[in-house]
Structure formats: structure tokens, C-alpha cells
Scaffold this active site. Structure first.
Site, short mmCIF file in Angstrom:
data_model
loop_
_atom_site.label_atom_id
_atom_site.label_comp_id
_atom_site.label_asym_id
_atom_site.label_seq_id
_atom_site.Cartn_x
_atom_site.Cartn_y
_atom_site.Cartn_z
N ASP A 37 0.77 -1.26 0.00
CA ASP A 37 0.00 0.00 0.00
C ASP A 37 0.80 1.31 0.00
OD1 ASP A 37 -1.56 -2.10 0.86
OD2 ASP A 37 -2.23 -1.15 2.69
N SER A 96 -0.34 0.32 7.45
CA SER A 96 -0.69 1.51 6.65
C SER A 96 -1.19 2.68 7.48
CB SER A 96 -1.73 1.15 5.61
OG SER A 96 -1.09 0.45 4.57
N GLU A 220 -10.55 -2.22 4.08
CA GLU A 220 -9.20 -1.75 4.40
C GLU A 220 -8.98 -0.36 3.77
OE1 GLU A 220 -6.44 -5.49 5.09
OE2 GLU A 220 -6.79 -5.23 2.96
C1 FRU Z 1 -3.96 -3.54 2.78
C2 FRU Z 1 -3.35 -3.95 4.11
C3 FRU Z 1 -3.69 -2.95 5.18
C4 FRU Z 1 -2.57 -3.12 6.15
C5 FRU Z 1 -1.39 -3.41 5.25
C6 FRU Z 1 -0.38 -4.35 5.80
O1 FRU Z 1 -3.30 -4.00 1.67
O2 FRU Z 1 -3.75 -5.26 4.44
O3 FRU Z 1 -4.97 -3.11 5.73
O4 FRU Z 1 -2.39 -1.99 6.94
O5 FRU Z 1 -1.92 -3.93 4.06
O6 FRU Z 1 0.75 -4.40 5.00
#
Ligand code: FRU
Length: 493
Positions: A37, A96, A220
């Protein structure tokens, strides 16, 4: 040496070994290792900063760090040292989050501290997610001694501490706000709103929207902003259940268009739609530029498809940043305007006639690092196909079935060596009997935009770079204009 210093040395030594020719030219890639992300996409001291979920030590996901780059124009990026490493006792990964410039000149990072502890039985674990801050000067950051600043105690009743993450911060006249995702048995995935006067001390405000398990099991990476007369919520659902051509199974990205009542801090959703129709797009985040444009960037890969070829020491990249607008009751996205600064070798073929079942090529229309717009003015045909990244062995196509009003992207012959997803279709509408495809390619990616950004479709192709042909065919007669620009960023190979 702490984890951050170790990672900084590691990425410098190993990142510099990666040949620039192996990377895309204007898309962000990790310095070395794994990227997912986008995080902290925001302005700070006149430049746009982008952080990313990062595991420098492998080409697969691992304990999360925050990688860091900076740009002045969204096309040319400067690498900065890794910004965050998981090293406190409240985190085994820095998940994230987002960033903002504070009044005292500091940059505040608001991120999720993900803490995983093994249980006594094999496979058993407990997960706690809290929101934390780090303050810095645009390169170096110090985690607050008050961390975590948003904890499970602030969650409304029934919400799980293991699915509570991805805070996105912004500022209003009455202080800071952030949206984060949560999940409860009754709401399913949900978007939660928090408020803070100073960015350090937070309180829960309201639940803005919830999936009720109708649109995925968990949401997310939320984002909230105004566009035209609408308030838009973005989120990336996990465990989505397919619905015709609008939603596909697994991880997807949707936008919720509605209105926001600031008095009651409530969001009234009007409708929910897919934000993207490609095979590799997830977890987008937006920021506002100084000239008031809303720009979005996404992770150009998907959890459901691992695309990185054998032997590469970097994995994952970002999309081209896109300008968002609200037009004809839909969210439109177009490549960031700055792309045109880097056009070279521009060609235009006006009103070419494509005749029944004859595959044609056009002079100087080829390449793998291009921005090309194909406008079909009209004609008497049912099917139109465009081949890209083509040679005797490989090709990728975009097909338009006019009767059904369906566009299909197909990378089956792009050189895929895994049994992964290779096609996706979506509905399109013609306007005034015509249709426009704008295709941006950068070595490994095809991002295309229909009808001036009404729909977008983003996918990766790891076709050998020598396959750079482009050709067209229709099963009837049509009149089209093709404009093509090569893209060249000075000082990159
Ligand atoms: C989305 C996610 C987020 C999390 C991150 C972990 O792709 O699953 O929810 O914060 O990636 O790397």
C-alpha cells in the site's frame, strides 16, 4: 544498531544493485524488496511525499516498514531512506497510515502498530492493532512516547482489536480528523471517524459506513474527501463476493458516494461502485495539491495475484498518480497532468479508417513507455481489438464488444507463467456514437482510461520489453484518431 539503521544500510547497498533498466520509468518501485500500500501521500514543505508498506529483505510480504520517496511533479521521484521500522514493544509491523504537515513545521505520520503474538498451540496467535504517531522533518522520524494514541478502549462496543487499522488524517477548522477501518460481528467491515485537537490526543466520533458483510468481510485503507458536491469514501474490501461485471471476488476497491452531515458526523451513502476494473489495483490513497487537485495513487498489484518474475529483487509498484473529478454522477480519474511535460516523439494519425477484419499498424505507433489515446469517432462495426506489447509470440489485448457494451482486458499471452488471473471485463457506454481509450504503459504495466476517465483498468504485464508492437482490428469499418507520445524522464535510462 537498531532495526531502522540496519534497514537503511541494507536498502542502500542492495537497492543500488538493481539496474534502472529493470524498473519502470515513472512508476514508484521499492528501493529493494517488497512493496504494498501507498501510505502518507501528502504535501510537506512544498514537495509531495509518498511512503509505502515495505519489507526490504524479501520479495514477499514480511514485518512491515515504511519506505519513502518524494516528488515535485508525480512523475520524477527521489528515493529517501526507509522512514519507519517495527521496533517498539507495541508493534511487530508498521502498517498503513497517513501523514500531515503540522503547524509547528513537523511532519506527523499516523500509522497502525500491528502486534502479533504467538499462542501456545501451533498456528495460534493474537493480534492487536492500535494507531500510533511519529514526528519528523521529512527524512527522520521519532515515534511518540505517548503511543499508542488510538487504542481499543476507544472503539465502539463489539469492535475487534485485531481488525482496526489504516488511519487517514486530514485537517479542518475544528482540528484533525481521521478515518480508520474496524470490524464488528454486527457491522462487518466499517469506517470509523476520530477527532483530535492537536493530532496527539484522539477520541472516537462516529461510524460513517459499514459493509454489513454485503460488500466484503473487512474493509481496508479508507479515505474520505469532497469532490464536487459529493463526499466520497474510498475503501478496499477483502473477501468480496462477485456481482456481475461490477464487483469481482476477493480483494477489490470501491467508492461510496454520498453526503456528509458535519453537525452529526454522519455519512449518507447514495451508491457504491467499483473504483477500478483492472487486475492489479488496491489500497489507493489520495491527497490534495496546492492548486486544489485531488490526486490518487494505488498499489499496482493485488493480494490475489503474485506477478513478480523470478530473479527480481524488487516486487510491487504504485500506479501513476491520477486526478479525480466528479462528472455525470461518477468518479472520473485521469493520469496526472504533469505527464505531458515528459512527452517526446509525439505522433498523431487523424481519422484513420480501419476496414473489415484487416489488422493494421500505424507509423511510429509502438512502444512500452507511452501515453496513447485512441478515439473511435464512429463506424459500422461490432468488435474492435487493440494489441499491445506485441511480437510474434506475445501480446496483450483490449477488446470492445460494441453490442454488449463490454470492454475486456486480456493478458493471457503476455508471458504469464503462472495459472493466475488473466482477463477482466466491464461495462462501458458510448457517448455520441464514439468511444475513447487512453492507454498508459510503463514497461510492465497497462493502465487504461475509458471516455476521459469514466472508468479505469490497471494491470501488470511482464512481457519481454522487445515486444513493443501495437495494432488494431475491427470486424467492420470505423474511423479513429490515434495520438501517441513516448514518455522520457531525463536522467533515467
Ligand atoms: C492492505 C493492508 C492494510 C494493512 C497493510 C499491511 O493491503 O492489508 O490493511 O495496513 O496492508 O501491510
Amino acid at each position: 544498531m537498531n532495526q531502522l539503521e540496519k534497514a537503511r544500510i541494507y536498502e542502500q547497498e542492495n537497492g543500488s544493485r538493481i539496474l534502472e533498466e529493470q524498473r519502470p520509468v515513472f512508476h514508484v518501485t521499492p528501493t529493494v524488496g517488497w512493496m504494498n500500500d501507498p501510505n502518507g501521500f501528502s504535501m510537506y514543505q512544498g514537495a509531495c511525499h509518498l511512503f509505502y508498506q515495505y519489507y526490504p529483505y524479501d520479495v514477499h510480504w514480511g514485518p512491515m516498514y515504511w519506505g519513502h520517496v518524494r516528488t515535485k511533479d508525480f512523475m520524477k521521484w527521489e528515493r529517501l531512506p526507509v522512514a519507519l521500522a517495527p521496533e517498539e514493544d507495541y508493534e511487530s509491523g508498521c502498517f498503513s497510515g497517513s501523514a500531515i504537515e503540522m503547524e509547528d513545521g513537523k511532519q506527523l505520520l499516523l500509522y497502525t502498530a500491528h502486534l502479533e503474538k504467538k499462542g501456545t498451540y501451533a498456528g495460534e496467535k493474537t493480534i492487536t492493532e492500535t494507531q500510533c504517531i511519529a514526528l519528523g522533518d521529512g527524512v527522520n522520524y521519532v515515534k511518540s512516547s505517548q503511543n499508542p494514541v488510538i487504542t481499543k478502549e476507544m472503539l465502539p462496543e463489539g469492535f475487534s482489536e485485531s481488525d482496526f487499522r489504516d488511519p487517514k488524517i486530514w485537517k479542518e477548522e475544528d482540528g484533525y480528523y481521521c478515518v480508520a477501518v474496524g470490524r464488528s460481528d454486527t457491522c462487518g467491515g466499517a469506517i470509523l471517524l476520530f477527532h483530535s485537537l492537536n493530532g496527539l490526543k484522539w477520541e472516537f466520533v462516529s461510524v460513517l459506513d459499514k459493509s454489513e458483510d454485503r460488500y466484503g468481510t473487512m474493509w481496508e485503507c479508507p479515505d474520505l474527501f469532497r469532490l464536487g458536491d459529493k463526499t466520497i469514501l474510498l475503501t478496499s474490501p477483502m473477501g468480496m463476493f462477485a456481482k456481475e461485471l461490477e464487483f469481482h471476488n476477493g480483494h477489490g476497491v470501491v467508492y461510496l458516494a454520498g453526503t456528509y452531515d458535519k453537525e452529526n458526523h454522519s455519512f449518507q451513502r447514495n451508491f457504491i461502485k467499483s473504483l477500478e476494473y483492472g487486475l492489479d489495483f488496491y489500497a489507493p490513497q489520495t491527497m490534495e495539491t496546492q492548486d486544489g487537485r485531488r490526486i490518487m495513487i494505488g498499489w499496482m498489484q493485488s493480494w490475489d495475484n503474485y506477478m513478480t518474475p523470478e530473479g527480481y529483487t524488487w516486487s510491487g509498484m504504485m500506479t501513476l498518480p491520477r486526478e479525480l473529478t466528479w462528472k455525470n454522477d461518477r468518479l472520473c480519474q485521469q493520469p496526472v497532468g504533469e505527464i505531458s511535460k515528459y512527452y517526446t516523439d509525439s505522433v498523431i494519425h487523424e481519422h484513420c479508417i480501419v476496414n473489415s477484419d484487416e489488422k493494421i499498424t500505424l507509423e511510429n505507433v509502438q512502444g512500452r513507455i507511452i501515453d496513447m489515446t485512441v478515439t473511435i469517432h464512429g463506424g459500422d462495426y461490432h468488435n474492435f481489438t487493440m494489441w499491445m506489447a506485441e511480437d510474434d509470440r506475445y501480446y496483450t489485448t483490449i477488446t470492445y464488444d460494441r453490442e454488449q457494451g463490454i470492454v475486456t482486458f486480456d493478458r493471457r499471452y503476455s508471458g504469464l507463467t503462472v495459472d493466475g488471473l488473466d482477463t477482466r471485463s466491464f461495462h462501458v457506454e458510448e457517448t455520441h456514437g464514439g468511444i475513447t481509450f487512453r492507454v498508459v504503459m510503463d514497461r510492465y504495466s497497462v493502465e487504461f482510461f475509458m471516455n476521459h476517465g469514466e472508468q479505469a483498468c490497471t494491470s501488470l504485464i511482464y512481457t519481454p520489453q522487445e515486444a513493443d508492437g501495437i495494432s488494431f482490428r475491427a470486424d467492420g469499418c470505423l474511423d479513429m484518431t490515434v495520438k501517441k507520445h513516448q514518455i522520457q524522464i531525463p536522467d533515467t535510462k
